[in-house]
Motif scaffolding. Sequence first.
Motif, PDB file in Angstrom:
ATOM      1  N   LEU A 152       0.818  -1.216   0.000  1.00 26.87           N
ATOM      2  CA  LEU A 152       0.000   0.000   0.000  1.00 26.87           C
ATOM      3  C   LEU A 152       0.850   1.263   0.000  1.00 26.87           C
ATOM      4  O   LEU A 152       0.323   2.374   0.129  1.00 26.87           O
ATOM      5  CB  LEU A 152      -0.938  -0.009   1.216  1.00 26.87           C
ATOM      6  CG  LEU A 152      -1.941  -1.165   1.274  1.00 26.87           C
ATOM      7  CD1 LEU A 152      -2.684  -1.149   2.614  1.00 26.87           C
ATOM      8  CD2 LEU A 152      -2.922  -1.081   0.127  1.00 26.87           C
ATOM      9  N   GLY A 153       2.169   1.092  -0.097  1.00 30.14           N
ATOM     10  CA  GLY A 153       3.053   2.242  -0.186  1.00 30.14           C
ATOM     11  C   GLY A 153       3.647   2.711   1.117  1.00 30.14           C
ATOM     12  O   GLY A 153       4.279   3.773   1.162  1.00 30.14           O
ATOM     13  N   ALA A 154       3.499   1.946   2.197  1.00 28.26           N
ATOM     14  CA  ALA A 154       4.043   2.355   3.494  1.00 28.26           C
ATOM     15  C   ALA A 154       5.468   1.846   3.671  1.00 28.26           C
ATOM     16  O   ALA A 154       5.830   0.769   3.183  1.00 28.26           O
ATOM     17  CB  ALA A 154       3.165   1.833   4.625  1.00 28.26           C
ATOM     18  N   GLN A 155       6.275   2.625   4.365  1.00 31.73           N
ATOM     19  CA  GLN A 155       7.587   2.147   4.796  1.00 31.73           C
ATOM     20  C   GLN A 155       7.417   1.496   6.160  1.00 31.73           C
ATOM     21  O   GLN A 155       6.806   2.068   7.059  1.00 31.73           O
ATOM     22  CB  GLN A 155       8.592   3.297   4.895  1.00 31.73           C
ATOM     23  CG  GLN A 155       9.957   2.842   5.414  1.00 31.73           C
ATOM     24  CD  GLN A 155      10.969   3.961   5.460  1.00 31.73           C
ATOM     25  OE1 GLN A 155      10.934   4.874   4.636  1.00 31.73           O
ATOM     26  NE2 GLN A 155      11.881   3.897   6.414  1.00 31.73           N
ATOM     27  N   VAL A 156       7.953   0.300   6.320  1.00 34.99           N
ATOM     28  CA  VAL A 156       7.761  -0.470   7.548  1.00 34.99           C
ATOM     29  C   VAL A 156       9.114  -0.800   8.159  1.00 34.99           C
ATOM     30  O   VAL A 156      10.023  -1.290   7.476  1.00 34.99           O
ATOM     31  CB  VAL A 156       6.978  -1.765   7.273  1.00 34.99           C
ATOM     32  CG1 VAL A 156       6.761  -2.541   8.570  1.00 34.99           C
ATOM     33  CG2 VAL A 156       5.642  -1.459   6.601  1.00 34.99           C
ATOM     34  N   ASP A 157       9.245  -0.535   9.448  1.00 32.56           N
ATOM     35  CA  ASP A 157      10.440  -0.916  10.205  1.00 32.56           C
ATOM     36  C   ASP A 157      10.044  -1.882  11.304  1.00 32.56           C
ATOM     37  O   ASP A 157       8.953  -1.784  11.887  1.00 32.56           O
ATOM     38  CB  ASP A 157      11.098   0.319  10.834  1.00 32.56           C
ATOM     39  CG  ASP A 157      11.692   1.260   9.801  1.00 32.56           C
ATOM     40  OD1 ASP A 157      12.210   0.761   8.787  1.00 32.56           O
ATOM     41  OD2 ASP A 157      11.616   2.490  10.001  1.00 32.56           O
ATOM     42  N   TYR A 158      10.938  -2.822  11.603  1.00 34.96           N
ATOM     43  CA  TYR A 158      10.739  -3.766  12.703  1.00 34.96           C
ATOM     44  C   TYR A 158      11.609  -3.370  13.893  1.00 34.96           C
ATOM     45  O   TYR A 158      12.772  -2.982  13.729  1.00 34.96           O
ATOM     46  CB  TYR A 158      11.144  -5.176  12.288  1.00 34.96           C
ATOM     47  CG  TYR A 158      10.163  -5.883  11.396  1.00 34.96           C
ATOM     48  CD1 TYR A 158       8.837  -6.079  11.785  1.00 34.96           C
ATOM     49  CD2 TYR A 158      10.576  -6.393  10.164  1.00 34.96           C
ATOM     50  CE1 TYR A 158       7.952  -6.744  10.965  1.00 34.96           C
ATOM     51  CE2 TYR A 158       9.692  -7.060   9.338  1.00 34.96           C
ATOM     52  CZ  TYR A 158       8.377  -7.232   9.740  1.00 34.96           C
ATOM     53  OH  TYR A 158       7.511  -7.900   8.924  1.00 34.96           O
ATOM     54  N   LEU A 159      11.054  -3.529  15.083  1.00 35.09           N
ATOM     55  CA  LEU A 159      11.838  -3.459  16.307  1.00 35.09           C
ATOM     56  C   LEU A 159      11.627  -4.787  17.023  1.00 35.09           C
ATOM     57  O   LEU A 159      10.598  -5.010  17.669  1.00 35.09           O
ATOM     58  CB  LEU A 159      11.390  -2.283  17.187  1.00 35.09           C
ATOM     59  CG  LEU A 159      12.158  -2.109  18.496  1.00 35.09           C
ATOM     60  CD1 LEU A 159      13.657  -1.921  18.226  1.00 35.09           C
ATOM     61  CD2 LEU A 159      11.615  -0.941  19.293  1.00 35.09           C
ATOM     62  N   GLU A 160      12.592  -5.705  16.864  1.00 32.95           N
ATOM     63  CA  GLU A 160      12.486  -7.033  17.467  1.00 32.95           C
ATOM     64  C   GLU A 160      13.094  -6.978  18.864  1.00 32.95           C
ATOM     65  O   GLU A 160      14.283  -6.690  19.033  1.00 32.95           O
ATOM     66  CB  GLU A 160      13.182  -8.068  16.589  1.00 32.95           C
ATOM     67  CG  GLU A 160      12.511  -8.205  15.229  1.00 32.95           C
ATOM     68  CD  GLU A 160      13.037  -9.367  14.409  1.00 32.95           C
ATOM     69  OE1 GLU A 160      14.216  -9.749  14.612  1.00 32.95           O
ATOM     70  OE2 GLU A 160      12.286  -9.881  13.570  1.00 32.95           O
TER      71      GLU A 160
END
Length: 255
Positions: A152-160
């Motif tokens: 959908l055009g979002a930038q996604v970051d993970y914090l594990e």
Amino acid sequence: MTGWRLLLTRPAEESAALASALAAAGVFSSRLPLLAIEPLALSDSQRDLIANLNRYCAVIVVSKPAARLGLELVSHYWPQPPAQKWFSVGAATAQILADYGLDVSYPLSADDSEALLALPAFTQAVACNEPRVLIMRGEGGREMLAERMRSLGAQVDYLELYRRDLPLYPPQTLPQRVKVERLNGLVVSSGQGFEHLHQLAGDAWPQLGCMTLFVPSPRVAQIARSAGAKNVVDCRGASAAALLAALREHPVPAF
């Protein structure tokens, strides 16, 4: 419903809370935690994600351990957290965030990622120019959420923030517990929880796989059936209320 005798496999603290709720409803339970939560050491780049929390239009927290560990980090960097929208998959995780004073939404229909993505509040939160979303989770979680949001055009970051390990138990601990305490149902709260159950069962899995197995979602139900579980009940949620509702709807198996 009082004829059920269940094995609970969540982390120790969560199993204790679930056992209390079940006891109040007259349900016997035995606790054998199959998920041990081990916090992870964070890199500088991961800490930067929290330091720059105000860049995100939405934060998704996928579990109670992620909520507790994530909020501990937030408190170090943000005396007053930014005003973005927070989301969780389930009510219990949402309550931890709400108690911290955050603006949190979660799906009422089911405890899964698909229901979260369908929330109008989530759609509204990411309806901005160049949306950025942060996902707080354990190590090696599902990719579906991020994949859908990126499409959908979002930038996604993970914090594990943690990993889930299988605690060390002597051989035969699981089948012996089932036999000695005359248990007639098994409860798992996640795909990894089931995988640990299957691993600990060992050679006894053909027998244990015939027991009624209560799971939180269609995805975990499919994992269990693929491994040979014969009697899987999808509770459509991981809460005590969801489990109790499933217990009421299913007859107690005869010994």
